[in-house]
Motif scaffolding. Structure first.
Motif, PDB file in Angstrom:
ATOM      1  N   LYS A 102     153.646 -37.090  11.921  1.00  0.00           N
ATOM      2  CA  LYS A 102     153.949 -38.477  12.289  1.00  0.00           C
ATOM      3  C   LYS A 102     154.423 -39.269  11.069  1.00  0.00           C
ATOM      4  CE  LYS A 102     151.663 -42.747  13.581  1.00  0.00           C
ATOM      5  NZ  LYS A 102     150.371 -43.389  13.807  1.00  0.00           N
ATOM      6  N   HIS A 103     153.742 -39.085   9.938  1.00  0.00           N
ATOM      7  CA  HIS A 103     154.056 -39.875   8.743  1.00  0.00           C
ATOM      8  C   HIS A 103     155.226 -39.325   7.930  1.00  0.00           C
ATOM      9  CE1 HIS A 103     150.811 -42.895   8.639  1.00  0.00           C
ATOM     10  NE2 HIS A 103     150.172 -42.011   9.380  1.00  0.00           N
ATOM     11  N   THR A 104     155.485 -38.034   8.034  1.00  0.00           N
ATOM     12  CA  THR A 104     156.542 -37.443   7.203  1.00  0.00           C
ATOM     13  C   THR A 104     157.803 -37.076   7.985  1.00  0.00           C
ATOM     14  OG1 THR A 104     155.744 -35.183   7.522  1.00  0.00           O
ATOM     15  CG2 THR A 104     154.833 -36.438   5.640  1.00  0.00           C
ATOM     16  N   GLY A 105     157.679 -36.885   9.286  1.00  0.00           N
ATOM     17  CA  GLY A 105     158.805 -36.413  10.081  1.00  0.00           C
ATOM     18  C   GLY A 105     159.077 -34.933   9.881  1.00  0.00           C
ATOM     19  N   ASP A 106     158.239 -34.259   9.114  1.00  0.00           N
ATOM     20  CA  ASP A 106     158.412 -32.835   8.804  1.00  0.00           C
ATOM     21  C   ASP A 106     157.899 -31.981   9.970  1.00  0.00           C
ATOM     22  OD1 ASP A 106     158.456 -30.252   7.811  1.00  0.00           O
ATOM     23  OD2 ASP A 106     157.038 -30.627   6.185  1.00  0.00           O
ATOM     24  N   THR A 107     158.843 -31.385  10.686  1.00  0.00           N
ATOM     25  CA  THR A 107     158.459 -30.496  11.788  1.00  0.00           C
ATOM     26  C   THR A 107     158.734 -29.036  11.454  1.00  0.00           C
ATOM     27  OG1 THR A 107     160.625 -30.803  12.813  1.00  0.00           O
ATOM     28  CG2 THR A 107     158.853 -32.263  13.553  1.00  0.00           C
ATOM     29  N   ARG A 121     135.120 -24.937   1.542  1.00  0.00           N
ATOM     30  CA  ARG A 121     134.171 -23.865   1.838  1.00  0.00           C
ATOM     31  C   ARG A 121     132.728 -24.346   1.829  1.00  0.00           C
ATOM     32  NH1 ARG A 121     135.566 -19.262  -0.670  1.00  0.00           N
ATOM     33  NH2 ARG A 121     133.787 -18.294   0.245  1.00  0.00           N
ATOM     34  N   CYS A 122     132.490 -25.559   1.352  1.00  0.00           N
ATOM     35  CA  CYS A 122     131.137 -26.123   1.378  1.00  0.00           C
ATOM     36  C   CYS A 122     130.753 -26.587   2.781  1.00  0.00           C
ATOM     37  CB  CYS A 122     131.033 -27.309   0.415  1.00  0.00           C
ATOM     38  SG  CYS A 122     131.298 -26.859  -1.299  1.00  0.00           S
ATOM     39  N   LEU A 123     131.722 -26.696   3.661  1.00  0.00           N
ATOM     40  CA  LEU A 123     131.496 -27.151   5.025  1.00  0.00           C
ATOM     41  C   LEU A 123     131.576 -25.960   5.981  1.00  0.00           C
ATOM     42  CD1 LEU A 123     133.952 -30.171   4.852  1.00  0.00           C
ATOM     43  CD2 LEU A 123     131.466 -30.267   4.609  1.00  0.00           C
ATOM     44  N   LYS A 124     130.894 -26.062   7.108  1.00  0.00           N
ATOM     45  CA  LYS A 124     131.000 -24.988   8.103  1.00  0.00           C
ATOM     46  C   LYS A 124     132.426 -24.877   8.602  1.00  0.00           C
ATOM     47  CE  LYS A 124     126.317 -24.942   9.846  1.00  0.00           C
ATOM     48  NZ  LYS A 124     125.446 -25.167  11.000  1.00  0.00           N
ATOM     49  N   LYS A 125     133.050 -26.032   8.806  1.00  0.00           N
ATOM     50  CA  LYS A 125     134.446 -26.033   9.255  1.00  0.00           C
ATOM     51  C   LYS A 125     135.172 -27.135   8.508  1.00  0.00           C
ATOM     52  CE  LYS A 125     135.842 -27.561  13.341  1.00  0.00           C
ATOM     53  NZ  LYS A 125     136.136 -27.623  14.774  1.00  0.00           N
ATOM     54  N   GLY A 126     135.808 -26.759   7.423  1.00  0.00           N
ATOM     55  CA  GLY A 126     136.559 -27.723   6.638  1.00  0.00           C
ATOM     56  C   GLY A 126     137.832 -27.073   6.143  1.00  0.00           C
ATOM     57  N   VAL A 127     138.819 -27.879   5.855  1.00  0.00           N
ATOM     58  CA  VAL A 127     140.077 -27.377   5.313  1.00  0.00           C
ATOM     59  C   VAL A 127     140.501 -28.245   4.131  1.00  0.00           C
ATOM     60  CG1 VAL A 127     140.904 -26.386   7.495  1.00  0.00           C
ATOM     61  CG2 VAL A 127     141.485 -28.743   6.935  1.00  0.00           C
ATOM     62  N   ALA A 128     141.174 -27.633   3.209  1.00  0.00           N
ATOM     63  CA  ALA A 128     141.805 -28.388   2.126  1.00  0.00           C
ATOM     64  C   ALA A 128     143.120 -28.902   2.697  1.00  0.00           C
ATOM     65  CB  ALA A 128     142.050 -27.490   0.927  1.00  0.00           C
ATOM     66  N   PHE A 129     143.295 -30.179   2.670  1.00  0.00           N
ATOM     67  CA  PHE A 129     144.487 -30.792   3.252  1.00  0.00           C
ATOM     68  C   PHE A 129     145.217 -31.459   2.114  1.00  0.00           C
ATOM     69  CE2 PHE A 129     146.427 -34.141   6.064  1.00  0.00           C
ATOM     70  CZ  PHE A 129     147.224 -33.269   6.787  1.00  0.00           C
ATOM     71  N   GLY A 130     146.174 -30.740   1.548  1.00  0.00           N
ATOM     72  CA  GLY A 130     146.698 -31.056   0.244  1.00  0.00           C
ATOM     73  C   GLY A 130     147.749 -32.116   0.146  1.00  0.00           C
ATOM     74  N   LEU A 131     148.131 -32.318  -1.069  1.00  0.00           N
ATOM     75  CA  LEU A 131     148.964 -33.448  -1.441  1.00  0.00           C
ATOM     76  C   LEU A 131     150.334 -33.036  -1.975  1.00  0.00           C
ATOM     77  CD1 LEU A 131     148.944 -36.487  -1.723  1.00  0.00           C
ATOM     78  CD2 LEU A 131     147.691 -36.252  -3.822  1.00  0.00           C
ATOM     79  N   LEU A 154     151.690 -42.241   0.429  1.00  0.00           N
ATOM     80  CA  LEU A 154     151.916 -41.528   1.690  1.00  0.00           C
ATOM     81  C   LEU A 154     150.703 -40.674   2.048  1.00  0.00           C
ATOM     82  CD1 LEU A 154     153.660 -40.647   4.072  1.00  0.00           C
ATOM     83  CD2 LEU A 154     154.774 -38.985   2.533  1.00  0.00           C
ATOM     84  N   ALA A 155     150.180 -39.967   1.085  1.00  0.00           N
ATOM     85  CA  ALA A 155     149.002 -39.131   1.325  1.00  0.00           C
ATOM     86  C   ALA A 155     147.807 -39.974   1.750  1.00  0.00           C
ATOM     87  CB  ALA A 155     148.675 -38.318   0.074  1.00  0.00           C
ATOM     88  N   THR A 156     147.648 -41.138   1.139  1.00  0.00           N
ATOM     89  CA  THR A 156     146.538 -42.029   1.488  1.00  0.00           C
ATOM     90  C   THR A 156     146.638 -42.461   2.944  1.00  0.00           C
ATOM     91  OG1 THR A 156     146.392 -42.790  -0.804  1.00  0.00           O
ATOM     92  CG2 THR A 156     145.356 -44.175   0.874  1.00  0.00           C
ATOM     93  N   ALA A 157     147.829 -42.794   3.388  1.00  0.00           N
ATOM     94  CA  ALA A 157     148.030 -43.184   4.791  1.00  0.00           C
ATOM     95  C   ALA A 157     147.715 -42.009   5.720  1.00  0.00           C
ATOM     96  CB  ALA A 157     149.466 -43.666   4.999  1.00  0.00           C
ATOM     97  N   ILE A 158     148.148 -40.821   5.346  1.00  0.00           N
ATOM     98  CA  ILE A 158     147.887 -39.627   6.155  1.00  0.00           C
ATOM     99  C   ILE A 158     146.390 -39.343   6.206  1.00  0.00           C
ATOM    100  CG2 ILE A 158     148.211 -37.118   6.272  1.00  0.00           C
ATOM    101  CD1 ILE A 158     151.039 -37.624   5.020  1.00  0.00           C
ATOM    102  N   TYR A 159     145.735 -39.383   5.055  1.00  0.00           N
ATOM    103  CA  TYR A 159     144.284 -39.124   5.007  1.00  0.00           C
ATOM    104  C   TYR A 159     143.518 -40.162   5.837  1.00  0.00           C
ATOM    105  CZ  TYR A 159     145.200 -36.007   1.021  1.00  0.00           C
ATOM    106  OH  TYR A 159     145.650 -35.010   0.198  1.00  0.00           O
ATOM    107  N   ALA A 160     143.867 -41.439   5.687  1.00  0.00           N
ATOM    108  CA  ALA A 160     143.146 -42.497   6.404  1.00  0.00           C
ATOM    109  C   ALA A 160     143.271 -42.309   7.914  1.00  0.00           C
ATOM    110  CB  ALA A 160     143.675 -43.868   5.975  1.00  0.00           C
ATOM    111  N   GLU A 161     144.477 -42.058   8.392  1.00  0.00           N
ATOM    112  CA  GLU A 161     144.648 -41.871   9.835  1.00  0.00           C
ATOM    113  C   GLU A 161     143.997 -40.581  10.310  1.00  0.00           C
ATOM    114  OE1 GLU A 161     147.980 -41.649  13.362  1.00  0.00           O
ATOM    115  OE2 GLU A 161     148.544 -42.617  11.473  1.00  0.00           O
TER     116      GLU A 161
END
Length: 170
Positions: A102-107, A121-131, A154-161
């Motif tokens: 939605k924020h990047t238009g990258d499909t 990996r500290c979470l049972k179900k977590g992912v690194a969602f990079g920058l 841009l990353a801040t907007a993506i992370y917040a949403e």
């Protein structure tokens, strides 16, 4: 000699015959990062950090390594961790990817797996969602690592949403 012949410049374990790759998580990687030698005991230890796909049985593969013509080399596994994996079709990943698109238009680009040992990996179900956005220089963990201000915003907007959707709309 063994270190030079079997470990040096081989981050994928080909020389030892412990290389492995699958389509889901990619290649196993080996970082022979700590070398310690006790001069009095004449004992050397090579501590290795391995990142491997979940379907790879590292311990079994290491137990099968033959140390030919070397009577003073032992391979000992002192600790292991299971591979951390969250499938691409998991709601966590699809939600984050929807917000990213939605924020990047990258499909074109899809979620992918990294071999790094992230905080996820500290979470049972977590992912690194990079920058790192497509087409940008990757300076991660390098000297003079940097990030462009526009990418941070841009990353801040993506992370917040993404956080809002995962925490408040479920």
């Amino acid at each position: 000699d063994y270190i030079v012949e079997k470990l040096a410049n081989d981050p994928f374990g080909e020389k030892l015959g412990i290389d492995y790759s699958d389509d889901e998580m990619g290649e196993a990687t080996y970082n022979y990062g700590i070398l310690d030698y006790d001069l009095e005991k004449k004992v050397g230890i090579v501590s290795t950090d391995c990142r491997h796909p979940m379907k790879f049985d590292l311990v079994a593969r290491l137990n099968g390594v033959k140390v030919d013509n070397v009577d003073n080399v032992d391979i000992e596994v002192t600790s292991t961790k299971e591979a951390h994996y969250v499938p691409k079709d998991d709601e966590l990943v699809t939600t984050l990817m929807d917000v990213y698109r939605k924020h990047t238009g990258d499909t074109k680009n899809d979620a992918f797996v990294l071999g790094g040992g992230t905080y996820a990996r500290c979470l049972k179900k977590g992912v690194a969602f990079g920058l790192l956005f497509p087409g940008k220089e990757d300076t991660m963990h390098q000297a003079n690592e940097y990030l462009e201000v526009e990418d941070l915003l841009l990353a801040t907007a993506i992370y917040a949403e993404g956080i809002y959707k995962l925490c408040c709309e479920q």
